[in-house]
Write a protein that holds these residues in place. Structure first.
Motif, PDB file in Angstrom:
ATOM      1  N   LEU A 173      -4.360   7.950 -13.363  1.00 52.55           N
ATOM      2  CA  LEU A 173      -5.251   7.833 -12.206  1.00 52.55           C
ATOM      3  C   LEU A 173      -4.648   6.943 -11.122  1.00 52.55           C
ATOM      4  O   LEU A 173      -4.728   7.262  -9.935  1.00 52.55           O
ATOM      5  CB  LEU A 173      -6.612   7.284 -12.651  1.00 52.55           C
ATOM      6  N   SER A 219      -3.508   8.355  -7.452  1.00 52.38           N
ATOM      7  CA  SER A 219      -4.190   7.738  -6.315  1.00 52.38           C
ATOM      8  C   SER A 219      -3.201   7.066  -5.370  1.00 52.38           C
ATOM      9  O   SER A 219      -3.347   7.135  -4.144  1.00 52.38           O
ATOM     10  CB  SER A 219      -5.216   6.712  -6.816  1.00 52.38           C
ATOM     11  N   VAL A 255      -1.615   9.658  -3.240  1.00 53.30           N
ATOM     12  CA  VAL A 255      -2.536  10.092  -2.178  1.00 53.30           C
ATOM     13  C   VAL A 255      -2.521   9.071  -1.034  1.00 53.30           C
ATOM     14  O   VAL A 255      -2.468   9.462   0.147  1.00 53.30           O
ATOM     15  CB  VAL A 255      -3.964  10.256  -2.732  1.00 53.30           C
ATOM     16  N   PHE A 256      -2.566   7.784  -1.352  1.00 53.45           N
ATOM     17  CA  PHE A 256      -2.484   6.746  -0.326  1.00 53.45           C
ATOM     18  C   PHE A 256      -1.187   6.893   0.473  1.00 53.45           C
ATOM     19  O   PHE A 256      -1.189   6.830   1.704  1.00 53.45           O
ATOM     20  CB  PHE A 256      -2.541   5.358  -0.974  1.00 53.45           C
ATOM     21  N   LEU A 285      -2.997  -0.351  -6.685  1.00 47.04           N
ATOM     22  CA  LEU A 285      -2.787   0.853  -7.496  1.00 47.04           C
ATOM     23  C   LEU A 285      -1.394   0.865  -8.122  1.00 47.04           C
ATOM     24  O   LEU A 285      -1.238   1.208  -9.299  1.00 47.04           O
ATOM     25  CB  LEU A 285      -2.983   2.101  -6.635  1.00 47.04           C
ATOM     26  N   SER A 334      -0.348  14.450 -15.253  1.00 46.88           N
ATOM     27  CA  SER A 334      -0.946  14.144 -13.949  1.00 46.88           C
ATOM     28  C   SER A 334      -0.626  15.200 -12.896  1.00 46.88           C
ATOM     29  O   SER A 334      -1.284  15.243 -11.854  1.00 46.88           O
ATOM     30  CB  SER A 334      -0.477  12.772 -13.462  1.00 46.88           C
ATOM     31  N   GLN A 392      -2.566  16.335  -9.281  1.00 47.14           N
ATOM     32  CA  GLN A 392      -1.933  16.269  -7.968  1.00 47.14           C
ATOM     33  C   GLN A 392      -2.008  17.605  -7.234  1.00 47.14           C
ATOM     34  O   GLN A 392      -2.204  17.648  -6.015  1.00 47.14           O
ATOM     35  CB  GLN A 392      -0.476  15.812  -8.120  1.00 47.14           C
ATOM     36  N   LEU A 429      -5.653  17.852  -5.992  1.00 48.81           N
ATOM     37  CA  LEU A 429      -5.931  16.941  -4.881  1.00 48.81           C
ATOM     38  C   LEU A 429      -5.206  17.380  -3.609  1.00 48.81           C
ATOM     39  O   LEU A 429      -5.727  17.201  -2.506  1.00 48.81           O
ATOM     40  CB  LEU A 429      -5.531  15.519  -5.255  1.00 48.81           C
TER      41      LEU A 429
END
Length: 289
Positions: free
Chosen positions: A11, A15, A18-19, A225, A252, A256, A259
């Motif tokens: 996670l 994340s 994504v940031f 993160l 993961s 991805q 997302l």
């Protein structure tokens, strides 16, 4: 307990990506994103140094952690550059190539020839990767089409550096423990990120930092993160073989892809989910040889 660390690691990693992707979309340079993240990591790490027993850290620990931090900082910079040039739903599945590079490095430096099962797994990973993009007109080789994409090339370079860095990182964890390894991974990464920024910068860091003051929460979130991701990675490496850890990290990529579709409106969701499934199968074949 490994399952808990794995979930947190997955996670946090997704994340953080994504940031990094969003920050790149907002016009922040990869150099700036990387240096800002390491600055936050340093601020998190410094107060925690009081928890360490420095007398227990032998010279072998320092050699391994400096080498790992150097390779990983360069890998992180290339990772952010890759995210700025390719879809998250492509970036994620390409992580399966870490298994391919690990097998290649073992062949070159250790003379370990892959078994038929390992070779089949590598072939399946290659097959899955060419499915990430739809066929192009002109009849060009689809693997070549993938390899000439700049974002893919940067991703492969980052994976190669991370793959090499995993070995000294594992050694550092064995010698010094997860906490010491994580803290000094963060602390040694900052001057290296600063050096890279100084060599290739377009503007001075204070000027850019003030110009993007509204992005401070993004950097804090990214730094937290990455710290969680690195700490949980160390916990997994301490109690698990590298091969099995690498296999579990591949899970993961499915998240991805999803997302990328939901957050960035990336296309070819079904195709890329199928490609992920194929590539995970290939990873399992290689790593269970």
């Amino acid at each position: 307990m490994e399952l808990v660390w794995l979930v947190f690691r997955m996670l946090a990693s997704v994340s953080a990506n994504v940031f990094q992707k969003k920050m790149g979309h907002r016009g922040l340079s990869p150099l700036y994103i990387t240096l800002g993240a390491y600055l936050v990591l340093t601020l998190i790490s410094l107060p925690l140094l009081s928890l360490l027993n420095f007398d227990a850290l032998r010279s072998a620990f320092w050699v391994n952690i400096v080498l790992a931090a150097s390779l990983d900082m360069a890998g992180t910079l290339l990772l952010v550059m890759s995210l700025s040039k390719t879809d998250l739903s492509v970036f994620g599945p390409l992580n399966a190539y870490k298994v391919v590079f690990s097998a290649l490095l073992a062949l070159i430096f250790l003379g370990e020839v892959p078994s038929w099962q390992g070779g089949t797994g590598i072939f399946i990973i290659l097959l899955g990767s060419v499915m990430l993009f739809p066929p192009q007109n002109g009849g060009r080789n689809r693997l070549l089409e993938l390899l000439i994409k700049r974002g893919v090339q940067l991703r492969f370079l980052s994976i190669l550096l991370f793959s090499i860095g995993t070995l000294p990182l594992k050694n550092a964890v064995i010698i010094g423990g997860p906490l010491a390894t994580t803290l000094f991974w963060c602390l040694f990464g900052l001057p290296l990120a600063g050096l890279a920024y100084r060599l290739f910068r377009q503007q001075s860091f204070p000027v850019v930092w003030q110009a993007h003051a509204s992005r401070y929460p993004d950097f804090i979130g990214l730094g937290v993160l990455i710290f969680i991701m690195q700490m949980t990675t160390m916990m997994l490496l301490e109690g698990m073989l590298i091969a099995y850890a690498l296999a579990l990290f591949q899970l993961s990529m499915m998240l991805q892809v999803f997302l990328g579709y939901r957050l960035f409106q990336e296309q070819h969701l079904a195709r890329r989910l199928v490609a992920c499934t194929i590539m995970i199968l290939g990873c399992l074949l290689v790593l269970t040889t």
